[in-house]
Design a protein around this motif. Structure first.
Motif, PDB file in Angstrom:
ATOM      1  N   UNK A 143      60.459  10.662  62.146  1.00 53.20           N
ATOM      2  CA  UNK A 143      58.921  11.722  62.045  1.00 53.20           C
ATOM      3  C   UNK A 143      59.509  13.358  61.136  1.00 53.20           C
ATOM      4  N   UNK A 144      58.609  12.630  60.288  1.00 47.93           N
ATOM      5  CA  UNK A 144      58.837  13.642  58.962  1.00 47.93           C
ATOM      6  C   UNK A 144      58.218  14.346  58.488  1.00 47.93           C
ATOM      7  N   UNK A 145      58.151  15.648  58.429  1.00 51.46           N
ATOM      8  CA  UNK A 145      56.992  16.857  58.348  1.00 51.46           C
ATOM      9  C   UNK A 145      56.362  16.929  57.665  1.00 51.46           C
ATOM     10  N   UNK A 146      55.077  16.642  57.390  1.00 57.76           N
ATOM     11  CA  UNK A 146      54.073  17.096  55.829  1.00 57.76           C
ATOM     12  C   UNK A 146      54.170  18.533  54.866  1.00 57.76           C
ATOM     13  N   UNK A 147      54.875  18.979  54.915  1.00 56.33           N
ATOM     14  CA  UNK A 147      55.824  20.271  54.315  1.00 56.33           C
ATOM     15  C   UNK A 147      54.687  20.282  53.338  1.00 56.33           C
ATOM     16  N   UNK A 157      41.696  17.897  54.824  1.00 55.54           N
ATOM     17  CA  UNK A 157      41.462  17.838  55.880  1.00 55.54           C
ATOM     18  C   UNK A 157      43.549  17.590  56.007  1.00 55.54           C
ATOM     19  N   UNK A 158      43.733  17.664  57.540  1.00 51.07           N
ATOM     20  CA  UNK A 158      45.548  16.874  57.044  1.00 51.07           C
ATOM     21  C   UNK A 158      44.892  15.051  57.485  1.00 51.07           C
ATOM     22  N   UNK A 159      44.059  14.636  58.309  1.00 41.87           N
ATOM     23  CA  UNK A 159      44.437  13.505  58.101  1.00 41.87           C
ATOM     24  C   UNK A 159      44.316  12.987  56.284  1.00 41.87           C
ATOM     25  N   UNK A 160      43.645  13.253  55.605  1.00 44.88           N
ATOM     26  CA  UNK A 160      42.088  12.964  54.003  1.00 44.88           C
ATOM     27  C   UNK A 160      44.309  12.914  53.676  1.00 44.88           C
ATOM     28  N   UNK A 161      45.294  14.182  53.850  1.00 49.35           N
ATOM     29  CA  UNK A 161      45.906  14.782  53.000  1.00 49.35           C
ATOM     30  C   UNK A 161      47.484  13.284  53.615  1.00 49.35           C
ATOM     31  N   UNK A 162      47.513  12.859  54.978  1.00 48.03           N
ATOM     32  CA  UNK A 162      48.046  11.683  55.537  1.00 48.03           C
ATOM     33  C   UNK A 162      47.980  10.351  54.948  1.00 48.03           C
TER      34      UNK A 162
END
Length: 219
Positions: A143-147, A157-162
């Protein structure tokens, strides 16, 4: 136990020993400066990992200096919305490690900044995958951190980033190399850990052995 030279003999990749625990803590604190203090692994945690599952803990050394490390445990395939603290038994792994678990779960990896860019993390992934094969397991989970989200947190948002990461519209210092190392995207876990600069998020990914499907676990 593993003990081999890597990078044309410059470094040694080997199974961690209790004597490495203090330096592994140093690597942890340097590599994750924004992670909540209660989620940082300490010397005591690393020593316990080595006691509970010795063959699953690795370091890379430059002479006697630990420059990279990775920590794993054996589990059944986890529920998709698990957290870092849940899967690690509050960092200790004593009660979450399953000795005959069919999946190798990497819950920590770090490379000192001065040694990055040499694909040392890939060396660790490859060694873990060799362990998967030798123990007749189904595959490896991480489970890789979204650094990299810290650069974009004011834009979306983090959702869009992912979603952009998944579609290869952006690159991330952690997620992108992991995907290049052969890990398959499963899904983001948006409350995996406590690190606002990473959006408190990490991405669940899997490296299955040939012929093994992980789809049954996520449908």
């Amino acid at each position: 136990m593993i003990h081999k030279k890597t990078k044309d003999g410059k470094y040694t990749l080997r199974t961690a020993t209790p004597a490495d625990a203090e330096q592994m803590e140093v690597v942890q604190r340097i590599c994750f400066p924004t992670l909540a203090s209660h989620e940082l692994l300490t010397k005591a945690h690393f020593a316990n990992h080595i006691r509970v599952f010795p063959e699953g803990q690795f370091v890379i050394t430059d002479c006697d200096k630990v420059i990279a490390s990775s920590s794993t445990l054996r589990i059944t395939f986890p529920k998709l919305d698990h957290t870092f603290m849940e899967v690690t038994d509050n960092l200790w792994i004593t009660n979450s490690h399953i000795p005959n678990g069919e999946w190798l779960y990497q819950f920590d990896i770090g490379v000192l900044p001065a040694y990055r860019g040499q694909k040392l993390s890939t060396e660790l992934y490859n060694t873990q995958q060799e362990l998967v094969i030798s123990l007749d397991m189904k595959g490896q989970i991480l489970v890789g951190m979204t650094i990299g989200y810290a650069r974009y947190k004011d834009q979306f948002s983090i959702e869009t980033y992912c979603e952009k990461l998944k579609n290869n519209e952006l690159t991330d210092p952690t997620i992108t190399p992991q995907r290049k190392a052969g890990f398959e995207w499963v899904q983001p876990i948006y409350h995996y850990l406590d690190d606002p600069t990473a959006g408190n998020c990490s991405v669940l990914m899997v490296w299955p052995l040939d012929g093994i499907s992980f789809q049954e676990y996520i449908e």
